[in-house]
Design a protein around this motif. Structure first.
Motif, PDB file in Angstrom:
ATOM      1  N   GLY A   1       0.797  -1.217   0.000  1.00  0.00           N
ATOM      2  CA  GLY A   1       0.000   0.000   0.000  1.00  0.00           C
ATOM      3  C   GLY A   1       0.827   1.262   0.000  1.00  0.00           C
ATOM      4  N   GLN A   2       2.158   1.111   0.023  1.00  0.00           N
ATOM      5  CA  GLN A   2       3.044   2.273   0.007  1.00  0.00           C
ATOM      6  C   GLN A   2       3.338   2.666  -1.438  1.00  0.00           C
ATOM      7  OE1 GLN A   2       6.741   1.735   2.152  1.00  0.00           O
ATOM      8  NE2 GLN A   2       7.777   3.253   0.892  1.00  0.00           N
ATOM      9  N   PRO A   3       3.200   3.934  -1.798  1.00  0.00           N
ATOM     10  CA  PRO A   3       3.484   4.338  -3.176  1.00  0.00           C
ATOM     11  C   PRO A   3       4.977   4.358  -3.467  1.00  0.00           C
ATOM     12  CG  PRO A   3       2.980   6.263  -1.850  1.00  0.00           C
ATOM     13  CD  PRO A   3       2.755   5.064  -0.964  1.00  0.00           C
ATOM     14  N   MET A   4       5.331   4.191  -4.723  1.00  0.00           N
ATOM     15  CA  MET A   4       6.715   4.355  -5.159  1.00  0.00           C
ATOM     16  C   MET A   4       6.920   5.810  -5.583  1.00  0.00           C
ATOM     17  SD  MET A   4       8.517   1.601  -4.815  1.00  0.00           S
ATOM     18  CE  MET A   4       9.966   1.965  -5.806  1.00  0.00           C
ATOM     19  N   THR A   5       8.077   6.339  -5.258  1.00  0.00           N
ATOM     20  CA  THR A   5       8.440   7.699  -5.667  1.00  0.00           C
ATOM     21  C   THR A   5       9.678   7.626  -6.558  1.00  0.00           C
ATOM     22  OG1 THR A   5       9.920   8.016  -3.777  1.00  0.00           O
ATOM     23  CG2 THR A   5       7.587   8.606  -3.471  1.00  0.00           C
ATOM     24  N   GLU A   6       9.984   8.739  -7.217  1.00  0.00           N
ATOM     25  CA  GLU A   6      11.189   8.776  -8.044  1.00  0.00           C
ATOM     26  C   GLU A   6      12.424   8.494  -7.194  1.00  0.00           C
ATOM     27  OE1 GLU A   6      11.374  12.198 -10.775  1.00  0.00           O
ATOM     28  OE2 GLU A   6       9.241  12.487 -10.345  1.00  0.00           O
ATOM     29  N   ASP A   7      12.462   9.087  -5.999  1.00  0.00           N
ATOM     30  CA  ASP A   7      13.594   8.874  -5.111  1.00  0.00           C
ATOM     31  C   ASP A   7      13.708   7.404  -4.715  1.00  0.00           C
ATOM     32  OD1 ASP A   7      15.689  10.091  -3.237  1.00  0.00           O
ATOM     33  OD2 ASP A   7      14.411   9.008  -1.817  1.00  0.00           O
ATOM     34  N   ALA A   8      12.575   6.754  -4.414  1.00  0.00           N
ATOM     35  CA  ALA A   8      12.591   5.346  -4.014  1.00  0.00           C
ATOM     36  C   ALA A   8      13.066   4.460  -5.158  1.00  0.00           C
ATOM     37  CB  ALA A   8      11.204   4.910  -3.551  1.00  0.00           C
ATOM     38  N   VAL A   9      12.670   4.783  -6.389  1.00  0.00           N
ATOM     39  CA  VAL A   9      13.125   4.009  -7.543  1.00  0.00           C
ATOM     40  C   VAL A   9      14.634   4.158  -7.720  1.00  0.00           C
ATOM     41  CG1 VAL A   9      12.995   3.796 -10.055  1.00  0.00           C
ATOM     42  CG2 VAL A   9      10.895   4.070  -8.720  1.00  0.00           C
ATOM     43  N   GLU A  10      15.131   5.396  -7.617  1.00  0.00           N
ATOM     44  CA  GLU A  10      16.574   5.625  -7.766  1.00  0.00           C
ATOM     45  C   GLU A  10      17.360   4.865  -6.703  1.00  0.00           C
ATOM     46  OE1 GLU A  10      17.047   9.821  -7.636  1.00  0.00           O
ATOM     47  OE2 GLU A  10      16.439  10.138  -9.723  1.00  0.00           O
ATOM     48  N   ARG A  11      16.858   4.895  -5.465  1.00  0.00           N
ATOM     49  CA  ARG A  11      17.570   4.206  -4.381  1.00  0.00           C
ATOM     50  C   ARG A  11      17.480   2.688  -4.555  1.00  0.00           C
ATOM     51  NH1 ARG A  11      19.257   7.901  -0.831  1.00  0.00           N
ATOM     52  NH2 ARG A  11      18.157   9.900  -0.742  1.00  0.00           N
ATOM     53  N   SER A  12      16.366   2.191  -5.069  1.00  0.00           N
ATOM     54  CA  SER A  12      16.238   0.755  -5.338  1.00  0.00           C
ATOM     55  C   SER A  12      17.252   0.313  -6.386  1.00  0.00           C
ATOM     56  CB  SER A  12      14.814   0.431  -5.806  1.00  0.00           C
ATOM     57  OG  SER A  12      13.870   0.699  -4.799  1.00  0.00           O
ATOM     58  N   ILE A  13      17.393   1.101  -7.440  1.00  0.00           N
ATOM     59  CA  ILE A  13      18.354   0.780  -8.498  1.00  0.00           C
ATOM     60  C   ILE A  13      19.772   0.757  -7.929  1.00  0.00           C
ATOM     61  CG2 ILE A  13      19.390   1.607 -10.655  1.00  0.00           C
ATOM     62  CD1 ILE A  13      16.560   2.763 -11.328  1.00  0.00           C
ATOM     63  N   ALA A  14      20.103   1.749  -7.093  1.00  0.00           N
ATOM     64  CA  ALA A  14      21.436   1.797  -6.491  1.00  0.00           C
ATOM     65  C   ALA A  14      21.696   0.565  -5.630  1.00  0.00           C
ATOM     66  CB  ALA A  14      21.584   3.077  -5.662  1.00  0.00           C
ATOM     67  N   MET A  15      20.693   0.128  -4.859  1.00  0.00           N
ATOM     68  CA  MET A  15      20.854  -1.059  -4.018  1.00  0.00           C
ATOM     69  C   MET A  15      21.041  -2.314  -4.860  1.00  0.00           C
ATOM     70  SD  MET A  15      18.227  -0.599  -0.803  1.00  0.00           S
ATOM     71  CE  MET A  15      17.224   0.838  -1.136  1.00  0.00           C
ATOM     72  N   LEU A  16      20.277  -2.439  -5.931  1.00  0.00           N
ATOM     73  CA  LEU A  16      20.387  -3.617  -6.796  1.00  0.00           C
ATOM     74  C   LEU A  16      21.740  -3.652  -7.489  1.00  0.00           C
ATOM     75  CD1 LEU A  16      16.800  -3.638  -8.353  1.00  0.00           C
ATOM     76  CD2 LEU A  16      17.720  -5.271  -6.690  1.00  0.00           C
ATOM     77  N   ARG A  17      22.228  -2.499  -7.929  1.00  0.00           N
ATOM     78  CA  ARG A  17      23.548  -2.450  -8.573  1.00  0.00           C
ATOM     79  C   ARG A  17      24.649  -2.811  -7.581  1.00  0.00           C
ATOM     80  NH1 ARG A  17      23.473  -1.115 -13.682  1.00  0.00           N
ATOM     81  NH2 ARG A  17      22.034   0.432 -14.564  1.00  0.00           N
ATOM     82  N   ALA A  18      24.532  -2.312  -6.343  1.00  0.00           N
ATOM     83  CA  ALA A  18      25.535  -2.628  -5.324  1.00  0.00           C
ATOM     84  C   ALA A  18      25.564  -4.125  -5.035  1.00  0.00           C
ATOM     85  CB  ALA A  18      25.248  -1.847  -4.041  1.00  0.00           C
ATOM     86  N   ALA A  19      24.379  -4.753  -5.006  1.00  0.00           N
ATOM     87  CA  ALA A  19      24.310  -6.200  -4.766  1.00  0.00           C
ATOM     88  C   ALA A  19      24.920  -6.968  -5.931  1.00  0.00           C
ATOM     89  CB  ALA A  19      22.853  -6.627  -4.571  1.00  0.00           C
TER      90      ALA A  19
END
Length: 334
Positions: A78-96
């Motif tokens: 139920g939590q919306p995605m934001t541009e900031d959340a998408v950018e941070r998700s991408i950074a976390m996935l790349r780091a992994a």
């Protein structure tokens, strides 16, 4: 999402469940989609109805696939995605993926961890290091949160303190800062001693107002349930059943740091926050925060959480400013 690799190229297709409107996945005016396309410029991403397809380098397509999977996990809460959340998700996935950090937590685990809710607003970590910092506060008696401005170290500690008070894990919250001025002298400020000290404590009051009903704060302070005081007021006390936060700890000297740490009583927790690059102590005075890492390194039940410019949650430019200053200091041997 199904993936069909062919040598270096791959294609993947993702179906958005009908219960999630595409605007939640793509963003208003496709704002989230544009963030994803910018992050994966060599990958062709197409949307048709509720189908999203990606074609490109196999590793990049796999990351896009993971990203949409993580986004759906967040949206299901139920939590919306934001541009900031998408950018941070991408950074976390790349780091992994590139092994730049031992990443066991997923973006969805980071972004959906709720700490505190008040007046329709939920406080939660926004980066992997912030989540680990919050987890460390749960797991250790003394935690140091060290990092540049804007990384949430004080704000998240305050949220954990309010959470602990509401859960009756502690009986009171004590918030303190050293009254060391950045370019000013207390004596030149107008008013009584309390009025002179108040500007140093104002950021702590501001955070409290975000987390509690403002009308309840004077009552809680009058009852001693919440205490906001300069560090000097801690001397000679033993603090039991309390969640204690020392903010701006880079402006303690070694004697003050030792004095503060030895105030710890039974059933209490201490969080110490600071930025070792912003010391306002008089010339030649050593920062107690810089020294304490050498002294307490390896001591059981003491944890040091390090946050970086990547964890800045203010305007994006703040992170770039922090990086620029770090590069300048390293070039000039500071």
């Amino acid at each position: 999402m199904t993936q069909t690799p062919t040598h270096a190229q791959a294609s993947a297709q993702f179906t958005v469940p009908a219960k999630h409107p595409m605007v939640m996945v793509l963003g208003s005016g496709d704002a989230l989609l544009r963030v994803i396309e910018k992050a994966f410029p060599a990958t062709d991403i197409h949307v048709r109805g509720n189908e999203i397809s990606a074609v490109g380098d196999a590793r990049e397509v796999a990351l896009v696939q993971r990203l949409f999977d993580e986004m759906m996990l967040v949206l299901r809460t139920g939590q919306p995605m934001t541009e900031d959340a998408v950018e941070r998700s991408i950074a976390m996935l790349r780091a992994a993926e590139d092994g730049s950090g031992a990443v066991s937590e997923t973006p969805a685990e980071v972004l959906t961890q709720n700490i505190l809710s008040n007046r329709g607003r939920t406080i939660r970590p926004k980066t992997l290091n912030q989540k680990r910092y919050v987890d460390a506060i749960d797991q250790h008696t003394i935690v140091f949160g060290i990092g540049p401005a804007g990384t949430g170290k004080t704000y998240l500690a305050m949220a954990k303190a309010v959470q602990a008070l509401q859960a009756k894990q502690v009986n009171r919250i004590i918030l303190t800062r050293p009254a060391v001025e950045a370019g000013e002298r207390l004596g030149f400020l107008p008013g009584t001693l309390y009025e002179k000290i108040d500007p140093y404590l104002r950021p702590l009051y501001d955070a409290l107002h975000d987390m509690l009903d403002p009308d309840s704060i004077p009552r809680l302070m009058a009852a001693g349930t919440i205490e906001v005081a300069p560090l000097a007021y801690m001397r000679g006390r033993t603090l039991n059943d309390a969640f204690i936060i020392l903010d701006e700890a880079q402006n303690t000297n070694p004697e003050q740091m030792k004095m503060f740490l030895t105030r710890l009583g039974f059933d209490s927790k201490i969080v110490i926050t600071g930025d070792v690059t912003q010391v306002d102590l008089p010339g030649g005075t050593k920062s107690g925060l810089r020294q304490v890492r050498e002294i307490l390194d390896g001591v059981d039940d003491v944890h040091f959480s390090l946050l970086t410019s990547q964890d800045v949650v203010r305007h994006k430019l703040v992170g770039r400013i922090v990086d620029a200053y770090e590069k300048y200091d390293s070039r000039n041997g500071r």
